[in-house]
Enzyme design. Structure first.
Site, PDB file in Angstrom:
ATOM      1  CE  LYS A  15      -2.098  -0.771   3.917  1.00 11.62           C
ATOM      2  NZ  LYS A  15      -1.670  -2.121   4.309  1.00 11.62           N
ATOM      3  NE  ARG A  90      -4.329   1.272  11.478  1.00 12.96           N
ATOM      4  CZ  ARG A  90      -3.419   0.636  10.755  1.00 12.96           C
ATOM      5  NH1 ARG A  90      -3.687  -0.545  10.252  1.00 12.96           N
ATOM      6  NH2 ARG A  90      -2.236   1.174  10.551  1.00 12.96           N
ATOM      7  NE  ARG A 162       8.434  -3.075  10.925  1.00 13.03           N
ATOM      8  CZ  ARG A 162       7.158  -2.708  10.825  1.00 13.03           C
ATOM      9  NH1 ARG A 162       6.750  -1.611  11.431  1.00 13.03           N
ATOM     10  NH2 ARG A 162       6.296  -3.420  10.147  1.00 13.03           N
ATOM     11  NE  ARG A 173       2.733  -7.151  10.739  1.00 18.59           N
ATOM     12  CZ  ARG A 173       3.568  -6.608   9.852  1.00 18.59           C
ATOM     13  NH1 ARG A 173       4.727  -7.184   9.599  1.00 18.59           N
ATOM     14  NH2 ARG A 173       3.241  -5.513   9.216  1.00 18.59           N
TER      15      ARG A 173
END
Ligand SMILES: [Zn+2]
Length: 216
Positions: A15, A90, A162, A173
């Site tokens: 995105k 979201r 990360r 996730r």
């Protein structure tokens, strides 16, 4: 009329990359929630100051403050601007609030564009990601390597993986994303604004497909 394009897609769908590429190519503005927050805080806008008071406490910035911040952005943007939203909304509540806010500014949410990618592609993309912990610049060992391996082009600090980009975390996730975002995608489907785009290929290919979806 000012047009808003909402970018949806799993972690690793690209995105941010696609939105920033489209912004670089023309007059569209890439509005990533994180960057918008940092900018508003830096500029000391009313919403920025409100957000800072939460961030200083280590708390999430609540929706009304985020919406105020988007309102400031809409008020400042040129009347014919195209804004590419990445990271907001979201959920369905935020989507409804965004519609109302955008309408108040005489603008419209023109499209919600969902970038689709299979899980195997996401694992490869996110697994190779390296991030600068200092300035936030993002690299990829295959597709966007830094000039010197392991070192940030922007500020010269060592790059890191990360925790979010470790394989076990990536799978988790994706599950969380699917559970949270499917209702939002269904919501946009109902509005007739949703377009799906195959984002499993190279960035240029995704950019072209997203541009088509924006224009259709
Ligand atoms: Zn850096």
């Amino acid at each position: 009329m000012m047009k808003i394009f909402v970018f949806l897609g799993a972690p690793g769908a690209g995105k941010g990359t696609v939105a920033s590429r489209i912004a670089e190519q023309g007059d569209a503005l890439h509005v990533s929630t994180g960057a918008m927050l940092r900018e508003a805080v830096k500029n000391g806008t009313p919403a920025g100051l409100a957000a800072k008071s939460y961030m200083d406490k280590g708390a999430l910035v609540p929706d009304p403050v985020l919406l105020d911040m988007i309102g400031e952005l809409l008020a400042d943007a040129p009347a014919d601007a195209e804004l590419l939203f990445d990271g907001f909304p979201r959920n369905e509540t935020q989507a409804e609030q965004l519609e109302a806010l955008v309408r108040k500014h005489g603008a419209t949410v023109a499209r919600a564009i969902c970038l689709d990618v299979p899980e195997t592609v996401v694992l490869r993309r996110l697994g190779g990601r390296r991030v600068c912990p200092v300035c936030g610049m993002v690299f990829h060992v295959e597709t966007l390597p830094p000039k010197q391996a392991g070192v940030c082009d922007g500020c010269g600090n060592p790059l890191a993986i990360r925790d979010d980009d470790k394989p076990e975390t990536i799978k988790r996730r994706l599950e969380v994303y699917a559970a949270k975002t499917e209702p939002l995608i269904a919501w946009y489907e109902k509005t007739g604004k949703l377009r799906h785009v195959d984002a499993s290929g190279e960035v240029d290919a995704s950019v072209a497909l997203v541009r088509d979806a924006m224009a259709d």
